[in-house]
Design a protein around this motif. Structure first.
Motif, short mmCIF file in Angstrom:
data_model
loop_
_atom_site.label_atom_id
_atom_site.label_comp_id
_atom_site.label_asym_id
_atom_site.label_seq_id
_atom_site.Cartn_x
_atom_site.Cartn_y
_atom_site.Cartn_z
N ALA A 1 74.49 27.92 -25.07
CA ALA A 1 74.51 29.39 -25.02
C ALA A 1 75.45 29.88 -23.94
CB ALA A 1 73.09 29.91 -24.77
N GLY B 1 78.48 30.83 -25.92
CA GLY B 1 78.03 32.19 -26.20
C GLY B 1 78.34 33.17 -25.11
N SER C 1 71.23 41.16 -25.18
CA SER C 1 71.50 39.75 -24.88
C SER C 1 70.84 39.36 -23.56
CB SER C 1 73.02 39.51 -24.80
OG SER C 1 73.64 39.71 -26.04
N GLY D 1 79.27 33.02 -30.17
CA GLY D 1 77.92 33.41 -30.57
C GLY D 1 77.47 32.68 -31.82
N THR E 1 76.35 29.24 -30.98
CA THR E 1 75.01 29.28 -30.39
C THR E 1 73.94 29.31 -31.48
OG1 THR E 1 75.85 30.45 -28.44
CG2 THR E 1 73.47 30.55 -28.84
N GLY F 1 72.44 34.80 -29.02
CA GLY F 1 73.65 34.56 -29.81
C GLY F 1 73.97 35.71 -30.76
#
Length: 424
Positions: A240, A244, A326, A389, A392, A304
């Motif tokens: 992540a 991400g 997020s 993203g 992720t 994500g």
């Protein structure tokens, strides 16, 4: 069932002092990150220069982490923490000096950049020690029954400091300039250095004094890789952050995509972390130890999704909302991961496990900055974030299918057992 006490860890004086120290450090560190990113991009107008900053911090933080964990397990934690802060103050003062009018008027741009990169590299060395030291120190300040609550407050303090540090960094650049903002950061680090002495020295719990450095490093890494729950949690967060995350190229979005300027740059940095304030309030009252694995998977997936929204957005208000959401999911993920590590790690291995955590997650911030800079250069910043993203999301799906122990993890019974031990 044990009643949830949202202030369990705060009932210990030294933990409150620890939170003040951590807030001051992270607040200053977040401001410093924003200021240096802005300064370097202003000097070069090149996305790759932002990646170089991440690389300079990643290399020492990653490769020294196992050795740092070995040292942390064998040294007194309060004094080691104090030494790290003292050395960090030298970095802050060095950056303050490099941005002074005298240096800027007499030094070339390349020489100033070399100085900044050198100090960032030194900061990476310290990062290798900061992570495992803090992770180990928390376990010595509060009892085991308060670990989940301590992890929540510690993680939330980190996030909250990131919020205000990033926000203040952007606004202070606009109001008083880079140089004086770095002066404020140096003052915050010195404040943390004074406060840390109010925490008493702690016992050294590692009894494996005859273990060689090689054996010590191998045992720490082996422990993490043999535990599917810990390995899965670290892998999720690493992916992540590595793919991400987009913090390193927020300057590109602020200047070139959203036309938001330095104030908008500060808002973007703060928005990602500001959602964690809600997380802080919620997770202290609502236990995150029940269905722990599923909550972690959902949190990383949500992170994500909203990073994809941010990458596709061309509107400042939509970008801020996407980053805020997020931040909510990222905050939940961080609290859950820290709770898993605190409850699943033996006391004598905390330094080494904390070091591996730094390698997976902490260092991936810097490596992620490299990845973001390169990807933004090749694909453009918006597409780079969308692809990150998507990576992720794919990782979460694979992990939920392949890692059953993590998916079915529930820490509620562990917490209740520790609570009953203390009560009896």
């Amino acid at each position: 069932m044990a009643k949830t006490d949202p202030y369990a860890a705060l009932r210990f004086k030294e933990f409150n002092i620890f939170l003040l120290v951590r807030f001051a450090l992270v607040f200053g560190w977040s401001m410093q990150f924003v200021v240096i990113e802005w300064q370097v991009y202003s000097l070069t107008n090149n996305e790759l220069s932002l990646g170089i900053i991440g690389l300079c911090e990643f290399l020492p933080a990653f490769f020294l982490a196992p050795f740092a964990g070995h040292i942390v397990d064998r040294k007194e934690k309060r004094n080691l923490f104090t030494l790290c802060i003292a050395l960090f103050s030298l970095i802050s003062f060095g950056l303050f000096w490099l941005t002074s009018q005298g240096v800027e008027s007499s030094w070339s741009t390349h020489r100033i950049l070399a100085g900044i990169y050198s100090l960032v590299f030194f900061g990476g060395v310290l990062r290798a020690f900061f992570g495992p030291t803090i992770f180990s120190l928390i376990a010595l300040i509060v009892p085991k029954s308060a670990y989940p609550n301590a992890a929540t407050w510690s993680s939330s303090t980190w996030k909250g400091a990131s919020v205000f540090g990033a926000l203040c960094g952007g606004f202070l650049i606009a109001w008083i300039g880079v140089h004086y903002t770095l002066g404020i950061i140096f003052g915050l680090v010195m404040l943390a250095l004074v406060l840390v002495f109010k925490i008493s020295k702690k016992p050294i719990l590692n009894k494996a004094t005859n273990e060689s450095i090689k054996e010590s490093l191998k045992s720490g890494i082996k422990f993490v890789f043999n535990d599917k729950v810990i390995l899965g949690a670290l892998t999720l967060d690493m992916v992540a952050v590595l793919f991400g995350g987009a913090v390193a190229i927020f300057a590109v979005f602020a200047k070139d995509v959203l036309d938001a300027g330095p104030k908008g740059f500060g808002v973007l940095n703060a928005a990602l972390s500001s959602g964690s304030i809600i997380t802080m309030v919620a997770t202290t009252y609502i236990p995150i130890t029940k269905n722990t694995g599923k909550k972690l998977l959902v949190a990383v997936f949500g992170f994500g999704v909203f990073m994809i929204v941010f990458g596709a957005s061309k509107l400042l208000w939509l970008s801020v909302i996407a980053l805020f959401c997020s931040g909510v999911f990222d905050g939940i993920s961080m609290v859950v991961r820290q709770t898993i590590l605190q409850l699943k790690t033996p006391d004598h291995m905390r330094g080494r496990v904390g070091a591996v955590n730094s390698m997976f997650v902490g260092s991936s911030n810097e490596l992620g900055a490299v990845e973001s800079g390169i990807a933004a250069r090749i694909f453009g910043a918006p597409l780079a974030v969308v692809l990150g993203g998507s990576t992720t999301l794919l990782t979460v799906i694979i992990m939920s299918l392949k890692n059953r122990p993590l998916r079915e993890l529930d820490l509620q019974q562990d917490v209740e057992e520790h609570y009953d031990e203390v009560k009896n």
